[in-house]
Design a protein around this motif. Structure first.
Motif, mmCIF file in Angstrom:
data_model
loop_
_atom_site.group_PDB
_atom_site.id
_atom_site.type_symbol
_atom_site.label_atom_id
_atom_site.label_comp_id
_atom_site.label_asym_id
_atom_site.label_seq_id
_atom_site.Cartn_x
_atom_site.Cartn_y
_atom_site.Cartn_z
ATOM 1 N N SER A 103 32.803 9.074 -16.704
ATOM 2 C CA SER A 103 31.879 10.271 -17.436
ATOM 3 C C SER A 103 30.707 9.716 -17.856
ATOM 4 O O SER A 103 29.815 10.391 -18.497
ATOM 5 C CB SER A 103 32.814 10.889 -18.474
ATOM 6 O OG SER A 103 32.979 10.349 -19.443
ATOM 7 N N LEU A 104 30.742 8.302 -18.351
ATOM 8 C CA LEU A 104 29.772 7.688 -19.048
ATOM 9 C C LEU A 104 28.586 7.484 -18.024
ATOM 10 O O LEU A 104 27.333 7.364 -18.270
ATOM 11 C CB LEU A 104 30.031 6.522 -19.636
ATOM 12 C CG LEU A 104 31.005 6.475 -20.720
ATOM 13 C CD1 LEU A 104 31.778 5.094 -21.097
ATOM 14 C CD2 LEU A 104 30.047 6.740 -22.272
ATOM 15 N N SER B 247 37.194 7.356 -18.253
ATOM 16 C CA SER B 247 36.222 7.551 -19.466
ATOM 17 C C SER B 247 34.833 7.149 -18.845
ATOM 18 O O SER B 247 33.890 7.609 -19.047
ATOM 19 C CB SER B 247 36.545 6.941 -20.607
ATOM 20 O OG SER B 247 37.658 7.435 -21.161
ATOM 21 N N SER C 273 37.678 11.958 -19.715
ATOM 22 C CA SER C 273 36.711 11.417 -20.723
ATOM 23 C C SER C 273 37.085 10.958 -22.017
ATOM 24 O O SER C 273 36.866 9.989 -22.443
ATOM 25 C CB SER C 273 35.442 12.136 -20.427
ATOM 26 O OG SER C 273 34.378 11.783 -21.541
ATOM 27 N N ALA C 274 37.802 12.112 -22.702
ATOM 28 C CA ALA C 274 37.986 11.733 -23.987
ATOM 29 C C ALA C 274 39.303 10.665 -24.241
ATOM 30 O O ALA C 274 38.943 9.854 -24.808
ATOM 31 C CB ALA C 274 38.444 13.097 -24.571
ATOM 32 N N PHE D 276 33.830 9.125 -31.146
ATOM 33 C CA PHE D 276 33.819 8.198 -30.051
ATOM 34 C C PHE D 276 35.229 8.742 -29.213
ATOM 35 O O PHE D 276 35.116 8.940 -27.938
ATOM 36 C CB PHE D 276 34.368 6.938 -30.612
ATOM 37 C CG PHE D 276 34.407 6.006 -29.411
ATOM 38 C CD1 PHE D 276 33.256 5.395 -29.223
ATOM 39 C CD2 PHE D 276 35.504 5.452 -28.827
ATOM 40 C CE1 PHE D 276 33.008 4.283 -28.048
ATOM 41 C CE2 PHE D 276 35.652 4.532 -27.791
ATOM 42 C CZ PHE D 276 34.406 4.115 -27.321
ATOM 43 N N VAL E 270 27.644 13.255 -23.002
ATOM 44 C CA VAL E 270 28.570 13.167 -21.846
ATOM 45 C C VAL E 270 29.225 14.688 -21.568
ATOM 46 O O VAL E 270 29.350 15.010 -20.316
ATOM 47 C CB VAL E 270 29.670 12.257 -22.030
ATOM 48 C CG1 VAL E 270 31.051 12.391 -21.184
ATOM 49 C CG2 VAL E 270 29.142 10.867 -21.892
ATOM 50 N N SER F 241 34.475 11.826 -27.046
ATOM 51 C CA SER F 241 33.316 11.644 -26.151
ATOM 52 C C SER F 241 32.205 12.696 -26.432
ATOM 53 O O SER F 241 31.636 13.185 -25.738
ATOM 54 C CB SER F 241 33.663 12.187 -24.753
ATOM 55 O OG SER F 241 34.569 11.117 -24.236
ATOM 56 N N GLY G 23 40.793 7.520 -23.886
ATOM 57 C CA GLY G 23 40.250 6.013 -23.109
ATOM 58 C C GLY G 23 40.826 5.019 -23.946
ATOM 59 O O GLY G 23 41.722 5.133 -24.825
ATOM 60 N N LEU G 24 40.101 3.865 -23.892
ATOM 61 C CA LEU G 24 40.464 2.767 -24.820
ATOM 62 C C LEU G 24 40.205 3.029 -26.145
ATOM 63 O O LEU G 24 41.077 2.406 -27.015
ATOM 64 C CB LEU G 24 39.623 1.788 -24.225
ATOM 65 C CG LEU G 24 39.430 1.283 -22.903
ATOM 66 C CD1 LEU G 24 38.417 0.050 -22.539
ATOM 67 C CD2 LEU G 24 40.871 0.827 -22.305
ATOM 68 N N GLY G 25 39.528 4.122 -26.489
ATOM 69 C CA GLY G 25 39.458 4.418 -27.557
ATOM 70 C C GLY G 25 40.704 5.070 -28.561
ATOM 71 O O GLY G 25 41.002 4.860 -29.713
HETATM 72 N N1 PFF Z 1 36.385 8.786 -25.460
HETATM 73 C C1 PFF Z 1 36.388 7.622 -25.001
HETATM 74 C C2 PFF Z 1 37.408 6.821 -25.396
HETATM 75 O O1 PFF Z 1 38.007 7.220 -26.292
HETATM 76 O O2 PFF Z 1 37.683 5.540 -24.941
HETATM 77 C C3 PFF Z 1 35.059 6.720 -25.085
HETATM 78 C C4 PFF Z 1 33.928 7.346 -24.685
HETATM 79 C C5 PFF Z 1 33.667 8.191 -23.474
HETATM 80 C C6 PFF Z 1 32.871 7.469 -25.590
HETATM 81 C C7 PFF Z 1 32.638 9.011 -23.314
HETATM 82 C C8 PFF Z 1 31.811 8.371 -25.471
HETATM 83 C C9 PFF Z 1 31.737 9.067 -24.313
HETATM 84 F F1 PFF Z 1 30.842 9.925 -24.139
#
Ligand code: PFF
Length: 518
Positions: free
Chosen positions: A354-355, A351, A21-22, A249, A257, A252, A24-26
């Motif tokens: 998880s959303l 990710s 989840s953590a 972000f 989440v 997460s 990700g695209l972020g």
């Molecule tokens: N953490 C994910 C990312 O870095 O892309 C994005 C994300 C997932 C944000 C789940 C918040 C969340 F609750």
């Protein structure tokens, strides 16, 4: 009667799912763009301070609250907050943000995730291989997104098809539940993601200097661009806000989440070591892998100024314009292009599931319906919610959704959560609860940090933000006149969604008594 809730099958499984989840695209797109926009190394000092004072404490808080709420049969914030503060009739409504926020992020995240799947196919087929300049690659991207019609794409149909495939893939995973769906998928996807990112990491570190006339544009200086700290940034409020927002972000955290994922733990399960492992994995993936792939490569090929201006011209340009251009200049471009975009797709899908889970858990737990039914309802609602991001991308709808779902509500929710935990629940009880079944003790200094520093830090961020940005934001000062109606409608839609969710909470509480912990 309390029904049997799903659960994780192993500790490794939940760590993989939370790290999934953590990461990700972020990590791979948002982080490099933020670093470049904030002048490289200037970002890293506030970033690490926010990690230690906000990110790490909040992760422990959310894991603990989630596991605690799960013991009462609640997997989402309305029920969890209510269990903590039973006397307060309103706190459950505040918890609505813990379902609303993930839904909002899901509604735009999924479309972007689908681009990564599309681009991995395009890379493999060599569809953009002959494009050699920024202009061409930007045209390819905007044609694909349906923003313009050009020689590459004549309609949004290909993008919509990839969206549908991505959407269905997400639904299939959550349909199979926690253990057999999310956990099983993350156990395969996460190692694969690391495999692809290490390949790219090594490839970037072994890049030569492409232009002999510019020997300074080399990989060592590229790494220096990210890593040379600049302490003057500590005086800049905007850099602090951006750094704190990125920490939330990327981890997460602060949106509900992790509450939901942790609610499937049992009381004897450790949360300290598992939470810490998930944070460490995400940080490595962000600063080591995410920070080393795009930016140093862009620096080597385009130099510091262009790298910064590409990032400033839009958060996706580094990933979908600069990166394909760089890859096109390497031998085996199709393979590396595929590795880059498929890695993004895996990061994205682990990710987005998880959303989706908080909304599904809310329906299952509070309305006592089966998972299959809950996933069905979620699929219909989420499908509708995803449409504005697809069709009104050019009107700034995605940025608007990202601001509310991915920044504002995160900070607000986190503030309430940490206060509930340390002040309402009480620090002594909270400290015992965190350490139930723990394999590692948290340094005592964090008692003080969680109780005073984290809330104070969050209040300052909210306060400075309100002071600097509230009015221009509400008045849509930075929105083009032609987009104002779309932004207004987006805000109205978000408000409507919040009200519907609050109504559902009201209805659920009216309908049945809250089960007591057995
Ligand atoms: N953490 C994910 C990312 O870095 O892309 C994005 C994300 C997932 C944000 C789940 C918040 C969340 F609750």
């Amino acid at each position: 009667m309390k029904k049997n809730r799903d659960s994780w099958s192993s500790r490794l499984g939940i760590i993989m799912a939370v790290a999934g989840s953590a990461i990700g695209l972020g990590n791979f797109l948002r982080f490099p763009a933020k670093v470049a926009m904030n002048g490289g190394g200037a970002f890293m000092v506030p970033y690490f301070i926010s990690l230690l004072l906000l990110g790490v404490p909040l992760v422990w808080v959310e894991w603990t609250l989630g596991r605690y709420g799960g013991g009462f049969g609640h997997g989402t914030a309305p029920g969890i907050f209510h269990s903590i503060w039973q006397k307060n009739r309103f706190i459950k409504y505040f918890g609505v943000i813990g379902i609303f926020g993930p839904l909002v992020i899901f509604s735009y995240y999924l479309f972007i995730e689908s681009w990564t799947l599309a681009y991995s196919v395009f890379s493999f087929l060599g569809k953009y291989q002959l494009i050699t300049d920024q202009q061409g690659m930007k045209a390819f991207l905007s044609g694909y997104q349906g923003l313009t019609q050009n020689q590459y794409f004549s309609s949004i149909m290909p993008a919509y098809t990839f969206f549908l495939v991505t959407f269905i893939a997400n639904i299939v995973i959550i349909y199979h539940g926690i253990k057999k769906g999310i956990e099983k998928f993350c156990r395969i996807a996460m190692p694969l993601l690391f495999f692809f990112s290490v390949i790219l990491f090594v490839r970037v570190l072994t890049l030569g200097t492409p232009d002999p006339l510019k020997p300074d544009w080399n990989i060592v200086n590229g790494l220096g661009f990210v890593w040379n700290p600049d302490f003057s940034s500590l005086l800049n409020a905007k850099v602090w806000l951006e750094a704190a927002g990125q920490i939330f972000f990327t981890l997460s955290v602060g949106i509900g989440v992790i509450l939901t994922y942790a609610s499937y733990l049992s009381k004897a399960d450790d949360v300290v070591l598992s939470g810490t492992t998930a944070i460490s994995t995400n940080t490595v993936a962000e600063v080591i892998l995410g920070g080393t792939i795009i930016l140093p490569a862009a620096f080597v090929f385009f130099g510091p100024n262009d790298t910064q201006s590409v990032a400033n011209s839009g958060i996706f340009n580094l990933g979908f314009v600069t990166m394909p251009l760089i890859i096109n200049q390497l031998p085996f471009a199709q393979i590396f292009g595929f590795a880059w975009f498929f890695l993004l797709f895996l990061a994205g899908i682990t990710s987005s599931v998880s959303l989706a889970q908080p909304a599904v858990a809310f329906l299952e737990d509070e309305f006592n319906i089966s998972r299959k039914k809950a996933v069905g309802i979620f699929a219909i609602v989420a499908f509708i919610l995803c449409q504005p991001a697809i069709f009104f991308l050019k009107n700034g709808v995605v940025d608007e959704l990202d601001f509310w779902g991915g920044t504002f509500f995160l900070v607000l929710f986190a503030t309430v959560e940490v206060i509930l935990f340390s002040w309402v629940f009480g620090m002594n009880k909270a400290w015992d609860e965190i350490h139930q079944g723990a394999d590692m003790r948290i340094p005592r200094i964090y008692r003080f940090i969680i109780k005073y520093i984290t809330p104070a830090f969050l209040f300052i961020i909210l306060g400075v933000w309100l002071f600097q940005e509230w009015l221009p934001l509400i008045m849509m000062k930075n929105v083009a006149a032609s987009d104002q109606l779309y932004i207004l409608l987006t805000r109205a839609g978000l408000l409507f969604l919040l009200c519907v969710l609050a109504g559902l909470v009201h209805f659920a509480w009216k309908k049945r008594k809250i089960p007591q912990r057995s």
